[in-house]
Design a protein around this motif. Structure first.
Motif, PDB file in Angstrom:
ATOM      1  N   ALA A  44      -3.241 -29.228 135.477  1.00  0.00           N
ATOM      2  CA  ALA A  44      -3.533 -30.326 134.561  1.00  0.00           C
ATOM      3  C   ALA A  44      -2.651 -30.211 133.330  1.00  0.00           C
ATOM      4  O   ALA A  44      -2.080 -29.178 133.059  1.00  0.00           O
ATOM      5  CB  ALA A  44      -4.995 -30.300 134.174  1.00  0.00           C
ATOM      6  N   GLN A  45      -2.605 -31.302 132.593  1.00  0.00           N
ATOM      7  CA  GLN A  45      -1.778 -31.296 131.392  1.00  0.00           C
ATOM      8  C   GLN A  45      -2.352 -30.324 130.362  1.00  0.00           C
ATOM      9  O   GLN A  45      -3.553 -30.259 130.143  1.00  0.00           O
ATOM     10  CB  GLN A  45      -1.712 -32.688 130.784  1.00  0.00           C
ATOM     11  N   THR A  46      -1.485 -29.553 129.735  1.00  0.00           N
ATOM     12  CA  THR A  46      -1.873 -28.603 128.706  1.00  0.00           C
ATOM     13  C   THR A  46      -1.113 -28.959 127.444  1.00  0.00           C
ATOM     14  O   THR A  46       0.101 -29.093 127.487  1.00  0.00           O
ATOM     15  CB  THR A  46      -1.482 -27.172 129.136  1.00  0.00           C
ATOM     16  N   GLN A  47      -1.813 -29.135 126.349  1.00  0.00           N
ATOM     17  CA  GLN A  47      -1.185 -29.477 125.063  1.00  0.00           C
ATOM     18  C   GLN A  47      -0.190 -30.632 125.231  1.00  0.00           C
ATOM     19  O   GLN A  47       0.934 -30.585 124.747  1.00  0.00           O
ATOM     20  CB  GLN A  47      -0.467 -28.255 124.476  1.00  0.00           C
ATOM     21  N   ASN A  48      -0.608 -31.667 125.956  1.00  0.00           N
ATOM     22  CA  ASN A  48       0.235 -32.837 126.222  1.00  0.00           C
ATOM     23  C   ASN A  48       1.555 -32.486 126.901  1.00  0.00           C
ATOM     24  O   ASN A  48       2.565 -33.120 126.677  1.00  0.00           O
ATOM     25  CB  ASN A  48       0.501 -33.619 124.924  1.00  0.00           C
ATOM     26  N   ARG A  49       1.538 -31.453 127.699  1.00  0.00           N
ATOM     27  CA  ARG A  49       2.728 -31.054 128.462  1.00  0.00           C
ATOM     28  C   ARG A  49       2.445 -31.229 129.945  1.00  0.00           C
ATOM     29  O   ARG A  49       1.337 -30.987 130.412  1.00  0.00           O
ATOM     30  CB  ARG A  49       3.077 -29.572 128.205  1.00  0.00           C
ATOM     31  N   CYS A  50       3.487 -31.627 130.678  1.00  0.00           N
ATOM     32  CA  CYS A  50       3.365 -31.720 132.129  1.00  0.00           C
ATOM     33  C   CYS A  50       3.429 -30.309 132.700  1.00  0.00           C
ATOM     34  O   CYS A  50       4.323 -29.542 132.367  1.00  0.00           O
ATOM     35  CB  CYS A  50       4.495 -32.563 132.704  1.00  0.00           C
ATOM     36  N   VAL A  51       2.464 -29.983 133.559  1.00  0.00           N
ATOM     37  CA  VAL A  51       2.401 -28.651 134.138  1.00  0.00           C
ATOM     38  C   VAL A  51       2.591 -28.701 135.651  1.00  0.00           C
ATOM     39  O   VAL A  51       3.435 -28.018 136.202  1.00  0.00           O
ATOM     40  CB  VAL A  51       1.054 -27.966 133.794  1.00  0.00           C
ATOM     41  N   SER A  52       1.828 -29.554 136.319  1.00  0.00           N
ATOM     42  CA  SER A  52       1.886 -29.615 137.786  1.00  0.00           C
ATOM     43  C   SER A  52       2.831 -30.722 138.248  1.00  0.00           C
ATOM     44  O   SER A  52       3.221 -31.601 137.481  1.00  0.00           O
ATOM     45  CB  SER A  52       0.488 -29.876 138.347  1.00  0.00           C
ATOM     46  N   LYS A  81      11.948 -34.468 128.922  1.00  0.00           N
ATOM     47  CA  LYS A  81      12.182 -33.246 128.144  1.00  0.00           C
ATOM     48  C   LYS A  81      11.201 -33.098 126.983  1.00  0.00           C
ATOM     49  O   LYS A  81      10.856 -31.995 126.599  1.00  0.00           O
ATOM     50  CB  LYS A  81      13.629 -33.197 127.640  1.00  0.00           C
ATOM     51  N   GLU A  82      10.726 -34.226 126.446  1.00  0.00           N
ATOM     52  CA  GLU A  82       9.753 -34.176 125.349  1.00  0.00           C
ATOM     53  C   GLU A  82       8.399 -33.653 125.812  1.00  0.00           C
ATOM     54  O   GLU A  82       7.594 -33.219 124.994  1.00  0.00           O
ATOM     55  CB  GLU A  82       9.554 -35.578 124.754  1.00  0.00           C
ATOM     56  N   ASN A  83       8.136 -33.708 127.120  1.00  0.00           N
ATOM     57  CA  ASN A  83       6.806 -33.368 127.610  1.00  0.00           C
ATOM     58  C   ASN A  83       6.793 -32.313 128.714  1.00  0.00           C
ATOM     59  O   ASN A  83       5.779 -32.131 129.369  1.00  0.00           O
ATOM     60  CB  ASN A  83       6.102 -34.633 128.111  1.00  0.00           C
ATOM     61  N   LYS A  84       7.900 -31.626 128.884  1.00  0.00           N
ATOM     62  CA  LYS A  84       7.937 -30.598 129.921  1.00  0.00           C
ATOM     63  C   LYS A  84       7.634 -29.234 129.296  1.00  0.00           C
ATOM     64  O   LYS A  84       7.684 -29.062 128.086  1.00  0.00           O
ATOM     65  CB  LYS A  84       9.306 -30.577 130.595  1.00  0.00           C
ATOM     66  N   MET A  85       7.324 -28.289 130.162  1.00  0.00           N
ATOM     67  CA  MET A  85       7.170 -26.917 129.695  1.00  0.00           C
ATOM     68  C   MET A  85       8.564 -26.404 129.333  1.00  0.00           C
ATOM     69  O   MET A  85       9.551 -26.770 129.971  1.00  0.00           O
ATOM     70  CB  MET A  85       6.551 -26.039 130.796  1.00  0.00           C
ATOM     71  N   ILE A  86       8.644 -25.557 128.336  1.00  0.00           N
ATOM     72  CA  ILE A  86       9.934 -25.073 127.836  1.00  0.00           C
ATOM     73  C   ILE A  86      10.751 -24.400 128.934  1.00  0.00           C
ATOM     74  O   ILE A  86      11.966 -24.543 128.992  1.00  0.00           O
ATOM     75  CB  ILE A  86       9.719 -24.111 126.643  1.00  0.00           C
ATOM     76  N   THR A  87      10.089 -23.706 129.858  1.00  0.00           N
ATOM     77  CA  THR A  87      10.807 -22.964 130.896  1.00  0.00           C
ATOM     78  C   THR A  87      11.238 -23.840 132.070  1.00  0.00           C
ATOM     79  O   THR A  87      11.929 -23.371 132.961  1.00  0.00           O
ATOM     80  CB  THR A  87       9.915 -21.831 131.441  1.00  0.00           C
ATOM     81  N   ASP A  88      10.821 -25.107 132.078  1.00  0.00           N
ATOM     82  CA  ASP A  88      11.176 -25.984 133.199  1.00  0.00           C
ATOM     83  C   ASP A  88      12.548 -26.622 132.989  1.00  0.00           C
ATOM     84  O   ASP A  88      12.896 -27.045 131.896  1.00  0.00           O
ATOM     85  CB  ASP A  88      10.133 -27.100 133.370  1.00  0.00           C
TER      86      ASP A  88
END
Length: 193
Positions: free
Chosen positions: A1-9, A74-81
């Motif tokens: 699920a989204q964490t801190q308005n970031r895409c995770v899955s 890029k505004e909503n991805k995890m930094i490592t993605d």
């Protein structure tokens, strides 16, 4: 699920991608996401995208659309993605429908043809199609099942690949089916009774 308005899955990314729209370069028609692991924590997020041409057709995205889309992700991805945007592929299908009717219905051919044509248009609506989804003659028959007059249907699909034609068309995760043409013919038989 989204964490801190970031895409995770992958689902987060796909849902988020399908909402993307630009003022001048169009709206996302269909996006698919493939997650690939490349190391300890980094993921490669592959997006396969096509832009909506109208409510029915898809086209490849222009470079400006892809650039704006990458910025949006890029505004909503995890930094490592790591994000990789690619064109989705369209598998165009020509559908031949032979409708077998009782001779009695010959005088209603135009009305029946219009009803079938409307059902086929609805069946191919973008809302019901996604990447990797196959097309089967039985699915079309099901979409036409509420029409009382036809006795049966013979359906044949043709694509540029003769090995992917016939009673079904298969697609891969980066391919989506769109109709190119539909031909409706009628064959009349005498009533059984």
């Amino acid at each position: 699920a989204q964490t801190q308005n970031r895409c995770v899955s992958g689902t987060d990314y796909k849902n988020y991608a399908n909402l993307f729209t630009t003022p001048y370069n169009g709206s996302m028609g269909k996006a698919n996401v493939v997650l690939r692991h490349s190391g300890c924590s980094a993921n490669i997020i592959e997006f396969f995208i096509l832009v909506k041409e109208n409510n029915f057709n898809l086209v490849k995205a222009n470079s400006q659309f892809k650039y704006e889309f990458e910025q949006y992700i890029k505004e909503n991805k995890m930094i490592t993605d790591y994000v990789d945007v690619k064109d989705g592929e369209i598998v165009y299908v020509n559908t031949s429908l032979n409708v077998i009717l009782d001779k009695y219905y010959k005088k209603f051919q135009d009305e029946i043809k219009a009803q079938i044509s409307n059902r086929i248009t609805s069946f191919f609506s973008l809302n019901y199609w996604d990447y990797g989804q196959p097309l089967r003659d039985t699915d079309v028959i099901k979409a036409l099942s509420d029409l009382q007059q036809p006795k049966r249907y013979d359906i044949f699909f043709a694509t540029v690949n003769p090995n992917n034609s016939g009673k079904q068309v298969i697609t891969r995760y980066f391919e989506i089916i769109r109709p190119e043409s539909t031909t409706i013919n009628f064959t009349y038989e005498w009533c059984d009774d």
